[in-house]
Design an enzyme around this catalytic site. Structure first.
Site, short mmCIF file in Angstrom:
data_model
loop_
_atom_site.label_atom_id
_atom_site.label_comp_id
_atom_site.label_asym_id
_atom_site.label_seq_id
_atom_site.Cartn_x
_atom_site.Cartn_y
_atom_site.Cartn_z
N VAL A 169 35.44 27.96 -35.46
CA VAL A 169 34.07 27.48 -35.61
C VAL A 169 34.11 25.99 -35.95
O VAL A 169 34.85 25.57 -36.84
CB VAL A 169 33.33 28.24 -36.75
CG1 VAL A 169 31.95 27.64 -37.00
CG2 VAL A 169 33.20 29.72 -36.41
N VAL B 155 34.59 32.68 -41.27
CA VAL B 155 35.11 31.43 -40.72
C VAL B 155 34.00 30.36 -40.69
O VAL B 155 34.23 29.19 -41.01
CB VAL B 155 35.70 31.68 -39.31
CG1 VAL B 155 36.10 30.39 -38.63
CG2 VAL B 155 36.91 32.60 -39.41
N ALA C 25 35.60 22.41 -39.75
CA ALA C 25 35.92 23.50 -38.83
C ALA C 25 36.75 24.53 -39.58
O ALA C 25 37.21 24.28 -40.69
CB ALA C 25 36.70 22.98 -37.63
N LYS C 26 36.91 25.68 -39.00
CA LYS C 26 37.81 26.68 -39.53
C LYS C 26 38.14 27.64 -38.42
O LYS C 26 37.34 27.82 -37.49
CB LYS C 26 37.16 27.45 -40.69
CG LYS C 26 38.16 28.00 -41.68
CD LYS C 26 38.67 26.91 -42.60
CE LYS C 26 39.63 27.41 -43.63
NZ LYS C 26 39.90 26.37 -44.64
N GLY C 27 39.30 28.26 -38.51
CA GLY C 27 39.66 29.24 -37.50
C GLY C 27 40.49 30.34 -38.13
O GLY C 27 40.84 30.26 -39.31
#
Ligand code: NAD
Length: 418
Positions: A61, A85, A106-108
């Protein structure tokens, strides 16, 4: 935003709404700031060692693109979900802005228990997940880093897979790489050292001497173990630590060097000699000067916030405290909270340094990295403390307000595109 429905996303939105109310944001601005810009969900098929195929689910995201490329960790944990996320990506946005970094959040992650995979399976999973992210990540687009359940080796595989596609080495596509591949000195330790620096800084502010002070750490992983060692170097006695399998306690202080040897061999703190076992819930309630939650979200809740016996809550983890717990803590002047987006910002700050070094192919010494890190943390700590005291608001609301306001101002100045 129903697709993001998740308790952690709700929690991030509740925190955001408090800030938006304080800043007097319009409904349209609130939506623009809250809604993740774009998200990717990928089926990640992996050939397992026994010849079978398992399809994992991977996520990434990107929360906003207003201030530069996006930046944030990759999490391997069985409960990783889109909403979780997205919440972590939103917090990354406010954190980067608070620290003055030219990034959106962001994050994943992949829903997987990495401890159940062999080394070879973990490599195949990481390479296939990275393959699915081609076109979505890049040194000027979105730059992943390690988080819960991932490490330097996983970043090395991500960097290699991306580079194979590009046809040349692209070290700047991820941070938290091994130093030999373009990683930065001090990156591995940065988050934990930053936590300890800010805890020490808070002890100075509150006139608490290190002599006789104690620390308890939930989650003896990267962040937690480095924070524990750094606090011990500052003169605190670390009396309790835990991991996913349980906790250990010694009122005289745990010998951290021996504990590390135990963990290296047994892969858990549980069973460490010269300590008593302690459950995860009880560990959080131990009397101590500094309590460091460094594991998962939503650990300090309405159920235990009233019973905490720490003087300083130094949030190494992202989102360890629920809004309901925050309300209880705000009525407890005996506890000073160093909020996550400030307390654990050391990781993304040194990730930023790593990215800058990679783009310039010019590398710094560890002393320079740490000096610059502590200067940035000091600046953000003072700004947050001043706002909190001046406006009589919590440290969390102050830190989030500084971060959200910077992103909001940038959006207003740029226009509707990003
Ligand atoms: P890690 O995987 O190295 O360590 C996590 C530790 O927490 C492990 O010891 C694990 O066993 C333990 N744990 C898991 N569930 C637990 C539970 N229920 N009770 C107690 N312990 C439990 O991960 P990490 O990189 O140290 O990340 C920890 C936290 O810090 C996460 O919230 C992460 O988002 C945050 N964080 C990490 C960084 C970084 O640079 N690695 C930066 C900022 C924030």
């Amino acid at each position: 935003m129903n697709i993001y429905q998740h308790p952690t996303f709700e929690m991030a939105c509740q925190q955001f709404d408090l800030v938006a109310n304080r800043l007097g944001l319009s409904d349209a601005d609130r939506l623009r700031l809250k809604a993740p810009k774009r998200s990717l969900i990928a089926a990640v098929p992996v050939r397992m060692d026994d010849g079978s195929t398992h399809v994992f689910t991977g996520f990434r995201v990107q929360h906003h693109l207003t201030l530069g490329p996006t930046k944030g960790g990759i999490r391997y944990h069985p409960e990783v979900a889109l909403g979780e996320v997205a919440a972590l990506a939103m917090w990354m946005s406010w954190k980067c802005a608070l620290m003055g970094l030219p990034y959106g959040g962001a994050k994943g992650g992949v829903a997987v228990d990495p401890r159940k995979l062999s080394h070879a399976e973990l490599e195949r999973l990481t390479r296939r997940y990275t393959q699915e992210l081609i076109g979505f990540i890049g040194p000027h687009l979105d730059i992943p880093a390690p988080d819960l359940g991932t490490n330097e080796q996983i970043m090395a595989w991500m960097m290699d897979t991306f580079s194979v596609h590009a046809g040349h080495s692209v070290p700047g596509v991820v941070t938290g790489k091994p130093v030999g591949l373009g990683g930065s000195l001090g990156r591995r330790e940065a988050t934990g050292r930053g936590v300890a620096y800010l805890a020490g800084r808070t002890m100075d502010t509150l006139n608490l001497p290190a002599n006789g002070a104690t620390a308890v750490v939930q989650g003896y992983g990267n962040v937690g173990s480095v924070a524990a060692h750094s606090l011990a170097r500052q003169g605190l006695k670390v009396t309790g630590v835990s991991d996913a399998l349980g906790g250990v306690f010694n009122s005289r202080g745990l010998d951290l060097r021996q504990l590390d040897e135990w963990v290296a061999e047994h892969k858990t703190v549980v069973g460490f000699p010269e300590s008593e076992p302690i459950g995860g819930d009880a560990l959080l309630l131990l009397p101590c000067t500094v309590l460091v939650p460094a594991a998962l979200e939503r650990q300090i809740t309405a159920a235990n916030a009233g019973q905490l016996r720490c003087r300083i809550l130094a949030e190494g983890a992202n989102g360890p405290t629920t809004p309901e717990a925050d309300a209880i803590l705000s009525a407890r002047p005996d506890i000073f909270v160093i909020p996550d987006i400030l307390c654990n910002a050391g990781g993304v700050v040194v990730s930023y340094f790593e990215w800058v070094q990679d783009l310039q192919s010019f590398f710094w010494g560890e002393g320079e990295v740490m000096d610059r890190l502590f200067r940035l943390l000091e600046g953000a700590f003072v700004q947050t403390l001043n706002l909190s005291r001046h406006e009589q608001i919590s440290m969390r609301l102050a830190a989030l307000s500084l971060g959200v306001k910077r992103v909001w101002e940038a959006k207003v100045t740029r226009g509707l595109f990003p």
